[in-house]
Design a protein around this motif. Sequence first.
Motif, PDB file in Angstrom:
ATOM      1  N   UNK A 183       0.711  -1.181  -0.017  1.00  0.00           N
ATOM      2  CA  UNK A 183       0.026   0.037   0.056  1.00  0.00           C
ATOM      3  C   UNK A 183       0.727   1.261  -0.116  1.00  0.00           C
ATOM      4  N   UNK A 184       0.389   2.089  -0.639  1.00  0.00           N
ATOM      5  CA  UNK A 184       0.929   3.422  -0.846  1.00  0.00           C
ATOM      6  C   UNK A 184       0.081   4.631  -0.040  1.00  0.00           C
ATOM      7  N   UNK A 185       0.371   5.081   0.940  1.00  0.00           N
ATOM      8  CA  UNK A 185      -0.302   6.252   1.927  1.00  0.00           C
ATOM      9  C   UNK A 185       0.365   7.646   1.353  1.00  0.00           C
ATOM     10  N   UNK A 186      -0.607   8.402   0.534  1.00  0.00           N
ATOM     11  CA  UNK A 186       0.009   9.464   0.156  1.00  0.00           C
ATOM     12  C   UNK A 186      -0.685  10.657   0.791  1.00  0.00           C
ATOM     13  N   UNK A 208       9.520   8.309  -2.702  1.00  0.00           N
ATOM     14  CA  UNK A 208       9.157   9.204  -3.670  1.00  0.00           C
ATOM     15  C   UNK A 208       7.751   8.949  -4.141  1.00  0.00           C
ATOM     16  N   UNK A 209       6.642   9.884  -4.376  1.00  0.00           N
ATOM     17  CA  UNK A 209       5.330   9.241  -4.860  1.00  0.00           C
ATOM     18  C   UNK A 209       5.626   8.885  -6.331  1.00  0.00           C
ATOM     19  N   UNK A 210       4.879   7.707  -6.468  1.00  0.00           N
ATOM     20  CA  UNK A 210       4.939   6.956  -7.714  1.00  0.00           C
ATOM     21  C   UNK A 210       3.834   6.088  -7.897  1.00  0.00           C
ATOM     22  N   UNK A 211       3.157   6.361  -9.255  1.00  0.00           N
ATOM     23  CA  UNK A 211       2.157   5.462  -9.574  1.00  0.00           C
ATOM     24  C   UNK A 211       0.869   5.702  -8.703  1.00  0.00           C
ATOM     25  N   UNK A 212      -0.464   4.935  -8.668  1.00  0.00           N
ATOM     26  CA  UNK A 212      -1.318   5.188  -7.855  1.00  0.00           C
ATOM     27  C   UNK A 212      -1.162   5.204  -6.453  1.00  0.00           C
ATOM     28  N   UNK A 213      -1.872   6.153  -5.599  1.00  0.00           N
ATOM     29  CA  UNK A 213      -1.861   5.764  -4.266  1.00  0.00           C
ATOM     30  C   UNK A 213      -3.081   4.863  -3.731  1.00  0.00           C
ATOM     31  N   UNK A 214      -2.840   4.125  -2.638  1.00  0.00           N
ATOM     32  CA  UNK A 214      -3.745   3.410  -2.088  1.00  0.00           C
ATOM     33  C   UNK A 214      -4.823   4.142  -1.292  1.00  0.00           C
ATOM     34  N   UNK A 215      -4.200   5.035  -0.354  1.00  0.00           N
ATOM     35  CA  UNK A 215      -4.960   6.068   0.173  1.00  0.00           C
ATOM     36  C   UNK A 215      -4.503   7.148   0.185  1.00  0.00           C
ATOM     37  N   UNK A 236     -11.979  12.939   5.221  1.00  0.00           N
ATOM     38  CA  UNK A 236     -10.629  13.619   5.040  1.00  0.00           C
ATOM     39  C   UNK A 236      -9.645  12.490   4.715  1.00  0.00           C
ATOM     40  N   UNK A 237     -10.050  11.225   4.362  1.00  0.00           N
ATOM     41  CA  UNK A 237      -9.283  10.442   3.360  1.00  0.00           C
ATOM     42  C   UNK A 237     -10.250   9.565   2.258  1.00  0.00           C
ATOM     43  N   UNK A 238      -9.493   9.249   1.084  1.00  0.00           N
ATOM     44  CA  UNK A 238     -10.152   8.456   0.113  1.00  0.00           C
ATOM     45  C   UNK A 238      -9.291   7.432  -0.535  1.00  0.00           C
ATOM     46  N   UNK A 239      -9.777   6.687  -1.271  1.00  0.00           N
ATOM     47  CA  UNK A 239      -8.995   5.642  -2.049  1.00  0.00           C
ATOM     48  C   UNK A 239      -9.706   5.207  -3.308  1.00  0.00           C
ATOM     49  N   UNK A 240      -9.074   5.155  -4.095  1.00  0.00           N
ATOM     50  CA  UNK A 240      -9.273   4.546  -5.582  1.00  0.00           C
ATOM     51  C   UNK A 240      -8.857   3.183  -5.989  1.00  0.00           C
ATOM     52  N   UNK A 241      -8.252   2.563  -4.782  1.00  0.00           N
ATOM     53  CA  UNK A 241      -7.613   1.314  -5.133  1.00  0.00           C
ATOM     54  C   UNK A 241      -8.479   0.202  -5.367  1.00  0.00           C
ATOM     55  N   UNK A 242      -9.630   0.133  -4.870  1.00  0.00           N
ATOM     56  CA  UNK A 242     -10.894  -0.880  -5.111  1.00  0.00           C
ATOM     57  C   UNK A 242     -10.862  -1.492  -3.670  1.00  0.00           C
ATOM     58  N   UNK A 246      -7.928  -2.235  -0.757  1.00  0.00           N
ATOM     59  CA  UNK A 246      -8.049  -1.556   0.368  1.00  0.00           C
ATOM     60  C   UNK A 246      -8.166  -2.229   1.619  1.00  0.00           C
ATOM     61  N   UNK A 247      -9.095  -3.176   1.461  1.00  0.00           N
ATOM     62  CA  UNK A 247      -9.361  -4.049   2.870  1.00  0.00           C
ATOM     63  C   UNK A 247      -8.008  -4.635   3.231  1.00  0.00           C
ATOM     64  N   UNK A 248      -7.160  -5.061   2.286  1.00  0.00           N
ATOM     65  CA  UNK A 248      -5.995  -5.670   2.863  1.00  0.00           C
ATOM     66  C   UNK A 248      -4.882  -4.830   3.519  1.00  0.00           C
ATOM     67  N   UNK A 249      -4.928  -3.661   2.818  1.00  0.00           N
ATOM     68  CA  UNK A 249      -4.099  -2.608   3.427  1.00  0.00           C
ATOM     69  C   UNK A 249      -4.530  -2.081   4.604  1.00  0.00           C
TER      70      UNK A 249
END
Length: 256
Positions: A183-186, A208-215, A236-242, A246-249
Amino acid sequence: MIPSRVEETLPELAPFVHAVQARRPDDGTWCEAWTVRDVLVHQTGNAEELARVLQAFLAGAPVETRGFEREAPYRRMSDAELWTAFLDRCERLTEVAAAAARDLSPDTEVRWTGRTVTAPFFAEHLREELILHRWDLTGDDRTAVQALNEPWMTEHSVVSVGRPLLARGSAGLDLGPEGRVEGRLRTPGMDDVVVTADAEGTGIRLAVPEGPATIESDAAVRVLLLWGRRPADPSRWHSDAGPEALRRVRALLSGY
């Protein structure tokens, strides 16, 4: 009254004290199943153990970190005795941290919970505990959010605490079809926090930020998520990870 030298070393102590004093000992908190008194017992044990380990190192007789059984004597105290013990242990840590700053190089490595940390970690870790557990008492008030947003809070969580944050969540974690969770928390304007888990273990790092974020969230929310909490306001937080990713992270970040 908190001595000035203690406030200088632990500037988060006074806000924590005020938050505790504004509540009853048996009031509930955002920390699951803990009352205000439980939080104060925990903080007293934290301050004592941080001072004990650092003092033993300074004396040339290092000791291993004890577990949370160190809190048992404080649970048997009256509320007044516990309060006195808490302030005393914070003052003692301040004294030991000052001696370490005087006698040790800042990069001196000291054993703590099965790993090594540098000498400044000890006071800084109690500062983080004071911020995090004050949030457990107050939720998302202005003081809590401002403190959690400080960049050093993210760095301390990731670099100084690191993998122990993931220990609870990794136990029995569903690694999914790829046998790996990442997971990437951005937070805009900051490095990503990258958390991983596979059959070999867990990892956490800044990158360094790279690719899509998980959260994606602000820095305060990200620190809360790392410590197994979540803000009262879900916007205050959102996710496009699916949902599955998201559940696993989120499961990996289920609590220290």
